[in-house]
Design an enzyme around this catalytic site. Structure first.
Site, mmCIF file in Angstrom:
data_model
loop_
_atom_site.group_PDB
_atom_site.id
_atom_site.type_symbol
_atom_site.label_atom_id
_atom_site.label_comp_id
_atom_site.label_asym_id
_atom_site.label_seq_id
_atom_site.Cartn_x
_atom_site.Cartn_y
_atom_site.Cartn_z
ATOM 1 N N ARG A 1 26.534 -8.365 21.988
ATOM 2 C CA ARG A 1 25.528 -8.145 21.606
ATOM 3 C C ARG A 1 24.797 -6.486 21.546
ATOM 4 O O ARG A 1 24.377 -5.955 20.611
ATOM 5 C CB ARG A 1 24.170 -9.095 21.959
ATOM 6 C CG ARG A 1 22.684 -8.615 21.530
ATOM 7 C CD ARG A 1 21.780 -9.608 22.169
ATOM 8 N NE ARG A 1 20.374 -9.169 22.016
ATOM 9 C CZ ARG A 1 19.523 -9.746 21.364
ATOM 10 N NH1 ARG A 1 20.037 -10.772 20.436
ATOM 11 N NH2 ARG A 1 18.374 -9.257 21.272
ATOM 12 N N HIS B 1 22.368 -5.233 16.485
ATOM 13 C CA HIS B 1 22.997 -6.105 17.366
ATOM 14 C C HIS B 1 24.482 -6.393 17.012
ATOM 15 O O HIS B 1 24.658 -6.979 15.820
ATOM 16 C CB HIS B 1 22.229 -7.445 17.271
ATOM 17 C CG HIS B 1 20.760 -7.185 18.104
ATOM 18 N ND1 HIS B 1 19.744 -8.033 17.688
ATOM 19 C CD2 HIS B 1 20.436 -6.526 18.999
ATOM 20 C CE1 HIS B 1 18.802 -7.602 18.229
ATOM 21 N NE2 HIS B 1 19.147 -6.695 19.328
ATOM 22 N N GLU C 1 26.009 -9.646 14.915
ATOM 23 C CA GLU C 1 25.570 -10.160 13.642
ATOM 24 C C GLU C 1 26.127 -9.483 12.691
ATOM 25 O O GLU C 1 25.786 -8.688 11.659
ATOM 26 C CB GLU C 1 23.957 -9.874 13.667
ATOM 27 C CG GLU C 1 23.231 -10.463 14.987
ATOM 28 C CD GLU C 1 21.711 -9.891 15.325
ATOM 29 O OE1 GLU C 1 21.541 -9.137 14.256
ATOM 30 O OE2 GLU C 1 21.263 -10.266 16.233
ATOM 31 N N HIS D 1 19.276 -8.376 10.380
ATOM 32 C CA HIS D 1 19.630 -9.080 11.584
ATOM 33 C C HIS D 1 19.940 -10.362 11.410
ATOM 34 O O HIS D 1 19.943 -10.914 10.147
ATOM 35 C CB HIS D 1 18.378 -9.258 12.537
ATOM 36 C CG HIS D 1 17.947 -8.057 13.236
ATOM 37 N ND1 HIS D 1 18.204 -7.851 14.452
ATOM 38 C CD2 HIS D 1 17.222 -6.771 12.875
ATOM 39 C CE1 HIS D 1 17.752 -6.544 14.777
ATOM 40 N NE2 HIS D 1 17.279 -6.192 13.935
ATOM 41 N N GLU E 1 15.910 -11.575 9.166
ATOM 42 C CA GLU E 1 17.041 -12.344 9.712
ATOM 43 C C GLU E 1 17.601 -13.308 8.817
ATOM 44 O O GLU E 1 17.123 -14.159 8.159
ATOM 45 C CB GLU E 1 16.055 -13.406 10.921
ATOM 46 C CG GLU E 1 15.468 -12.531 11.968
ATOM 47 C CD GLU E 1 16.357 -12.068 13.123
ATOM 48 O OE1 GLU E 1 17.616 -12.415 12.981
ATOM 49 O OE2 GLU E 1 16.135 -11.385 14.080
#
Length: 429
Positions: free
Chosen positions: A237, A181, A184, A308, A387
């Site tokens: 994104r 993405h 990020e 992520h 994440e």
């Protein structure tokens, strides 16, 4: 002649579109605001999901998850009154978490004074060309233990590059995919820092980690989107492949893999959605390239990790279902590995709280992801999505200040040492 007349407008349109993208000034986000919403029922969720299809106006930063019942959403200033009306009409509670997105971007991109004699460090975020040049330097400096590998080519013709770090032969492999993405940025910053630590750290635990395994790391996977996020739109994104019947550009590459693709509400069929899964599985050249590469080299790795942000989660399969009864055979082992990771991160002075568990039941349903594809189709028994910072509902979201790069990386290393250690103890490495 008739065919020429029919094709000419399409050719001109393509040329105009290409020129428009190139010449478009960098998008600004003055007075764009981010709200955290509390969603109590399906009617409220449907209302927000409908808004989110207009991603230029209402951009989802963090999707809804059952555990917290929260959504983070960025709102265009021109739509603020309309947004407030929707919230009031549906009795949705909101909290302002980012008053002005452009202010965060300006602060994030302020020039940081470089360290003495250091051309590349981790006090700022770097563009794609700078990361590629750094990779070249690393490969030239450590030719005995590093080797470049090419995943494939992006839609716009960029090379998706990876680096292998190996201190010997026939060692268990670990594959890391980062920055699928585009927005990020902390992911590629953390991946490059991790590469550097594997090569330069004198810490005995890190040296053992580096020496005991073959590391295969792709610092920037979504190269087109990442470049675009730096040069044109900080909040971009998706990939950058145009859609054949829609003006919206790109797909969510992490919903484009052929594992429960476009099932169970974990992605979207709308080309304008941030979670657009593509028209067919592997429609994105980047996803197709990764599938082909991993399939051809599946014997080279046992563990798969996808970097992520944001939210502080460590997520294991499955992502395609929220049914707690539908889980992998080794679900208990994955939970044990996750517990080791979160405990190690929590023990650092920052005392950061990660939450671990299956993607679908812990966070939200996400179908067609790279981690689930590797787990389900290549039968890799240990696969996780990490994440990173910011925390869910935090003040920064994707625009994590550069001062937090090193703390995030320190948490990554502590977590990785525990994750890989527990994975080995359980017999997977």
């Amino acid at each position: 002649m008739r065919l020429v007349r029919l094709l000419l407008p399409l050719v001109l349109l393509a040329l105009v579109s290409a020129g428009t993208v190139k010449d478009t000034p960098k998008k600004r986000f003055d007075n764009y605001k981010v709200y955290q919403l509390i969603i109590k029922n399906k009617i409220q969720l449907a209302a927000i999901n409908k808004l989110s299809e207009l991603s230029e106006k209402f951009n989802i930063w963090k999707e809804y998850d059952e555990r917290t019942q929260q959504i983070d959403i960025m709102v265009q200033p021109e739509e603020l009154s309309h947004f407030q009306e929707i919230l009031e009409l549906n009795n949705i509670h909101s909290e302002l978490v980012v008053p002005n997105v452009q202010t965060l971007i300006d602060e994030e991109q302020q020039q940081v004074t470089p360290q003495d004699n250091v051309s590349f460090g981790w006090t700022k975020y770097y563009e794609l060309d700078e990361i590629q040049a750094w990779l070249d330097e690393i490969l030239a400096t450590y030719p005995e233990v590093t080797k470049e590998f090419i995943v494939g080519q992006s839609y716009e013709g960029r090379t998706i590059r990876g680096i292998t770090i190996s201190h010997g032969t026939d060692k268990p492999g670990i594959f890391i995919e980062s920055n699928i993405h585009a927005r990020e940025w902390i992911t590629s910053a953390s991946a490059t820092w991790f590469i550097n630590q594997l090569l330069t750290s004198e810490d005995p635990d890190v040296r053992n980690l580096a020496d005991s395994y073959d590391w295969h790391i792709v610092p920037v996977f979504n190269v087109d989107g990442f470049d675009y996020s730096h040069k044109k739109d900080r909040m971009w994104r998706k990939t950058r492949q145009p859609h054949s019947t829609n003006a919206c550009i790109g797909a969510d590459a992490n919903r484009n893999f052929d594992s429960y693709w476009l099932q169970n509400g974990g992605s979207s069929s709308n080309p304008c959605s941030e979670t657009f899964a593509g028209d067919v599985p592997n429609s994105e050249p980047e996803a197709k390239a990764l599938v082909d590469y991993l399939t051809a080299h599946q014997d080279d790795f046992k563990v798969y990790l996808s970097f992520h942000s944001y939210g502080l989660w460590l997520l294991s399969p499955y992502g395609h279902t929220a049914d707690p009864e539908e889980k992998p055979e080794n679900a208990d082992d994955l939970l044990e590995i996750g517990e080791a990771f979160t405990a190690a991160v929590k023990a650092l002075p920052y005392a950061t709280d990660y939450v671990h568990g299956p993607t679908g039941t812990t966070l939200y349903v996400a179908s067609g992801t790279s981690v689930d594809w590797v787990f389900n189709e290549l039968n890799k028994e240990v696969a996780f999505t990490l994440e990173f910072r910011d925390k869910s509902g935090g003040s920064y979201g994707f625009i994590l200040p550069p001062v937090q790069i090193i703390p995030n990386c320190e948490e990554l290393m502590a977590g990785m040492l525990a994750l890989i250690g527990k994975t080995k103890d359980l017999g997977y490495l």
